[in-house]
Design a protein around this motif. Structure first.
Motif, PDB file in Angstrom:
ATOM      1  N   ASP A   6       0.836  -1.199   0.000  1.00 41.71           N
ATOM      2  CA  ASP A   6       0.000   0.000   0.000  1.00 41.71           C
ATOM      3  C   ASP A   6       0.872   1.251   0.000  1.00 41.71           C
ATOM      4  N   GLY A   7       0.242   2.402  -0.066  1.00 39.72           N
ATOM      5  CA  GLY A   7       0.966   3.659  -0.136  1.00 39.72           C
ATOM      6  C   GLY A   7       1.823   3.942   1.082  1.00 39.72           C
ATOM      7  N   PHE A   8       1.382   3.479   2.242  1.00 38.15           N
ATOM      8  CA  PHE A   8       2.159   3.680   3.466  1.00 38.15           C
ATOM      9  C   PHE A   8       3.455   2.872   3.425  1.00 38.15           C
ATOM     10  N   GLU A   9       3.348   1.619   3.000  1.00 40.14           N
ATOM     11  CA  GLU A   9       4.539   0.773   2.868  1.00 40.14           C
ATOM     12  C   GLU A   9       5.479   1.311   1.790  1.00 40.14           C
ATOM     13  N   GLU A  19      13.405   4.995   3.221  1.00 43.38           N
ATOM     14  CA  GLU A  19      14.577   4.195   3.595  1.00 43.38           C
ATOM     15  C   GLU A  19      15.639   4.237   2.496  1.00 43.38           C
ATOM     16  N   GLU A  20      15.198   4.141   1.257  1.00 42.69           N
ATOM     17  CA  GLU A  20      16.137   4.175   0.120  1.00 42.69           C
ATOM     18  C   GLU A  20      16.803   5.546   0.007  1.00 42.69           C
ATOM     19  N   GLU A  21      16.053   6.604   0.246  1.00 47.39           N
ATOM     20  CA  GLU A  21      16.624   7.950   0.202  1.00 47.39           C
ATOM     21  C   GLU A  21      17.744   8.100   1.241  1.00 47.39           C
ATOM     22  N   ILE A  22      17.498   7.581   2.424  1.00 44.12           N
ATOM     23  CA  ILE A  22      18.507   7.662   3.487  1.00 44.12           C
ATOM     24  C   ILE A  22      19.726   6.809   3.133  1.00 44.12           C
ATOM     25  N   GLU A  35      18.020  13.121  -2.288  1.00 41.71           N
ATOM     26  CA  GLU A  35      17.154  14.180  -1.793  1.00 41.71           C
ATOM     27  C   GLU A  35      15.772  13.607  -1.523  1.00 41.71           C
ATOM     28  N   ARG A  36      15.064  14.239  -0.599  1.00 41.60           N
ATOM     29  CA  ARG A  36      13.723  13.790  -0.254  1.00 41.60           C
ATOM     30  C   ARG A  36      12.778  14.031  -1.433  1.00 41.60           C
ATOM     31  N   THR A  37      12.061  12.993  -1.813  1.00 37.81           N
ATOM     32  CA  THR A  37      11.066  13.055  -2.867  1.00 37.81           C
ATOM     33  C   THR A  37       9.723  13.452  -2.260  1.00 37.81           C
ATOM     34  N   PRO A  38       9.093  14.511  -2.746  1.00 38.09           N
ATOM     35  CA  PRO A  38       7.774  14.862  -2.217  1.00 38.09           C
ATOM     36  C   PRO A  38       6.761  13.755  -2.523  1.00 38.09           C
ATOM     37  N   ILE A  39       6.018  13.348  -1.511  1.00 36.00           N
ATOM     38  CA  ILE A  39       4.983  12.327  -1.675  1.00 36.00           C
ATOM     39  C   ILE A  39       3.675  12.910  -1.164  1.00 36.00           C
ATOM     40  N   ILE A  40       2.700  12.982  -2.061  1.00 34.35           N
ATOM     41  CA  ILE A  40       1.377  13.503  -1.725  1.00 34.35           C
ATOM     42  C   ILE A  40       0.376  12.371  -1.911  1.00 34.35           C
ATOM     43  N   ALA A  41      -0.269  11.972  -0.825  1.00 35.70           N
ATOM     44  CA  ALA A  41      -1.269  10.909  -0.901  1.00 35.70           C
ATOM     45  C   ALA A  41      -2.522  11.439  -1.581  1.00 35.70           C
ATOM     46  N   VAL A  42      -3.103  10.633  -2.447  1.00 34.09           N
ATOM     47  CA  VAL A  42      -4.405  10.923  -3.042  1.00 34.09           C
ATOM     48  C   VAL A  42      -5.271   9.720  -2.720  1.00 34.09           C
ATOM     49  N   ALA A  55       2.617  10.770   9.409  1.00 36.71           N
ATOM     50  CA  ALA A  55       3.374   9.870  10.289  1.00 36.71           C
ATOM     51  C   ALA A  55       4.096   8.786   9.493  1.00 36.71           C
ATOM     52  N   SER A  56       3.560   8.420   8.344  1.00 30.42           N
ATOM     53  CA  SER A  56       4.194   7.375   7.532  1.00 30.42           C
ATOM     54  C   SER A  56       5.333   7.917   6.679  1.00 30.42           C
ATOM     55  N   GLY A  57       5.499   9.256   6.656  1.00 27.54           N
ATOM     56  CA  GLY A  57       6.585   9.845   5.879  1.00 27.54           C
ATOM     57  C   GLY A  57       6.123  10.606   4.654  1.00 27.54           C
TER      58      GLY A  57
END
Length: 70
Positions: free
Chosen positions: A5-8, A15-18, A23-30, A44-46
């Motif tokens: 799912d989107g949270f996973e 984790e891969e970014e770290i 750089e942090r990829t913006p993630i916007i849930a829809v 909370a999920s990032g």
């Protein structure tokens, strides 16, 4: 999503970014899940933000501009 799912997926991306110093990829849930507390769960999920369905084009556009500085 069929495998995770989107949270996973968000946790995997973070984790891969770290691990690879990306750089942090913006993630916007829809999501159609517009329940109270959903934004907090997404953050909370990032994830960086949340848009409930039905998506309003102006809201989507403002978030894209905010996170991608277009």
């Amino acid at each position: 999503m069929p495998i995770m799912d989107g949270f996973e997926m968000t946790q995997t991306i973070r984790e891969e970014e770290i691990k690879t110093c990306l750089e942090r990829t913006p993630i916007i849930a829809v999501t159609a899940n517009a329940l109270h507390g959903e934004l907090a769960k997404c953050l909370a999920s990032g994830m960086d933000d949340y848009i409930p369905k039905p998506v309003e084009i102006g809201v989507l556009e403002s978030k894209i501009i905010r996170f991608f500085r277009l």
